[in-house]
Motif scaffolding. Structure first.
Motif, PDB file in Angstrom:
ATOM      1  N   LEU A 204       0.825  -1.206   0.000  1.00  0.00           N
ATOM      2  CA  LEU A 204       0.000   0.000   0.000  1.00  0.00           C
ATOM      3  C   LEU A 204       0.859   1.257   0.000  1.00  0.00           C
ATOM      4  N   ILE A 205       1.869   1.292   0.869  1.00  0.00           N
ATOM      5  CA  ILE A 205       2.739   2.464   0.997  1.00  0.00           C
ATOM      6  C   ILE A 205       4.019   2.037   1.698  1.00  0.00           C
TER       7      ILE A 205
ATOM      8  N   VAL B  64       7.768   7.578   0.759  1.00  0.00           N
ATOM      9  CA  VAL B  64       7.241   8.783   1.403  1.00  0.00           C
ATOM     10  C   VAL B  64       8.367   9.769   1.698  1.00  0.00           C
TER      11      VAL B  64
ATOM     12  N   TYR C 227       3.002   9.454   8.617  1.00  0.00           N
ATOM     13  CA  TYR C 227       2.253   9.661   7.370  1.00  0.00           C
ATOM     14  C   TYR C 227       1.783   8.316   6.806  1.00  0.00           C
ATOM     15  N   CYS C 228       2.659   7.319   6.822  1.00  0.00           N
ATOM     16  CA  CYS C 228       2.299   5.987   6.311  1.00  0.00           C
ATOM     17  C   CYS C 228       1.142   5.377   7.098  1.00  0.00           C
TER      18      CYS C 228
ATOM     19  N   GLU D  55      -1.108   6.994   8.873  1.00  0.00           N
ATOM     20  CA  GLU D  55      -2.323   7.754   8.586  1.00  0.00           C
ATOM     21  C   GLU D  55      -2.911   7.331   7.237  1.00  0.00           C
ATOM     22  N   HIS D  56      -2.028   7.044   6.285  1.00  0.00           N
ATOM     23  CA  HIS D  56      -2.491   6.574   4.978  1.00  0.00           C
ATOM     24  C   HIS D  56      -3.161   5.203   5.106  1.00  0.00           C
ATOM     25  N   LEU D  57      -2.598   4.353   5.950  1.00  0.00           N
ATOM     26  CA  LEU D  57      -3.223   3.058   6.225  1.00  0.00           C
ATOM     27  C   LEU D  57      -4.610   3.247   6.829  1.00  0.00           C
ATOM     28  N   GLU D  58      -4.705   4.158   7.788  1.00  0.00           N
ATOM     29  CA  GLU D  58      -5.990   4.425   8.426  1.00  0.00           C
ATOM     30  C   GLU D  58      -7.026   4.894   7.413  1.00  0.00           C
ATOM     31  N   ASP D  59      -6.590   5.711   6.458  1.00  0.00           N
ATOM     32  CA  ASP D  59      -7.507   6.222   5.437  1.00  0.00           C
ATOM     33  C   ASP D  59      -7.945   5.145   4.451  1.00  0.00           C
ATOM     34  N   ASN D  60      -7.206   4.033   4.401  1.00  0.00           N
ATOM     35  CA  ASN D  60      -7.503   2.988   3.407  1.00  0.00           C
ATOM     36  C   ASN D  60      -7.947   1.672   4.048  1.00  0.00           C
TER      37      ASN D  60
ATOM     38  N   TRP E 114      -8.009  -1.215   1.229  1.00  0.00           N
ATOM     39  CA  TRP E 114      -6.886  -2.154   1.216  1.00  0.00           C
ATOM     40  C   TRP E 114      -7.079  -3.303   2.199  1.00  0.00           C
TER      41      TRP E 114
END
Length: 267
Positions: free
Chosen positions: A56-57, A62, A76-77, A79-84, A88
């Motif tokens: 995913l990231i 990053v 940041y990574c 937070e990106h996981l939380e958003d997906n 994902w």
């Protein structure tokens, strides 16, 4: 009903080594578990990775694209996981049965499980998917050399317990590397008055009230109970796994197998 371990703890406490040893132990016992990498900075693994956040990231991408440092990039990574989570994670979980056992190997940045909400929201998502989750907090036993470090480790673990609101198993890892195990054994199930006496001896008199409050807090939350883990001994891994299984009620909903002891009747 699914089952999950959230393996957390400071960087270098042996989380990935624990996951690898747990996987090998379960493989030998013909028990199925799946290890999930939640560390976007991870590079090498000693276990088969069932799910990988780096698909995913990744932290390297990053840092290169956004110019962030390691800590800021990791946040940041996550937070990106939380958003997906709804995209994902949902897609990844579709590959597993409802009764599968997942072990999440988490990053070692302590703020992720002490005061920022990403892992808590991740856990809440798993709960909504009918997973029983247990937090497995690893603390390097070589760190526990005196009462002040022991209290520090307890406070960090307590912070994670309050933040995540999960059944919690504390593990003293790397017991196979400890040279003087007698010193460590004194902190496995210590008496609160002994801890307070040792703490007062090491600290200035003006900290007496603070010391008393800390010891009472540790004692109230039963944080003085750590499970030692020696990865050289299968009995030690089995004991730790039994403690965790008990917390998440693994196997309690399995069908009872009844053996027919009566001989078959002749026609």
């Amino acid at each position: 009903m699914g089952y999950a371990q959230l393996v957390i703890g400071p960087a270098g406490s042996g989380k990935s080594t624990y996951c690898s040893s747990l996987y090998r132990y379960c493989e030998n016992m013909q028990r199925s578990i799946h290890i999930v990498n939640l560390d976007p900075a991870a590079e090498n693994f000693d276990y088969p990775v069932a799910m990988d956040i780096r698909e995913l990231i990744s932290l390297d991408d990053v840092m290169e694209e956004l110019g962030l440092g390691p800590n800021g990039g990791l946040l940041y990574c996550m937070e990106h996981l939380e958003d997906n989570l709804d995209d994902w994670l949902e897609e990844e979980l579709e590959h597993y049965r409802e009764d599968d056992y997942l072990v999440f190997d988490c990053p070692g940045q302590i703020e992720l499980f002490s005061h920022v909400p990403m892992l808590r929201n991740f856990v809440e998502h798993l709960k909504r998917k009918n997973f029983n989750v247990c937090a497995v907090y690893l603390l390097d036993s070589q760190f526990i050399t005196d009462v002040t470090k022991f209290i520090s480790g307890c406070m960090a673990s307590l912070s994670a317990m309050v933040q995540l609101e999960l059944p919690h198993v504390n593990i003293l890892s790397k017991m196979d590397l400890v040279t003087n195990k007698r010193e460590i054994e004194n902190y496995l199930n210590p008496e609160s008055h002994v801890l307070l006496s040792e703490l007062n001896q090491r600290m200035a008199p003006q900290f007496a009230k603070l010391n008393k409050a800390l010891i009472e807090l540790v004692d109230e939350y039963s944080m003085v109970s750590f499970v030692p883990l020696d990865l050289r001994k299968q009995s030690s891994i089995r004991y730790v796994l039994n403690q965790i299984d008990n917390c998440i009620q693994y196997g309690e909903d399995a069908d009872v197998k009844v053996k027919d002891l009566d001989p078959p009747e002749d026609d």
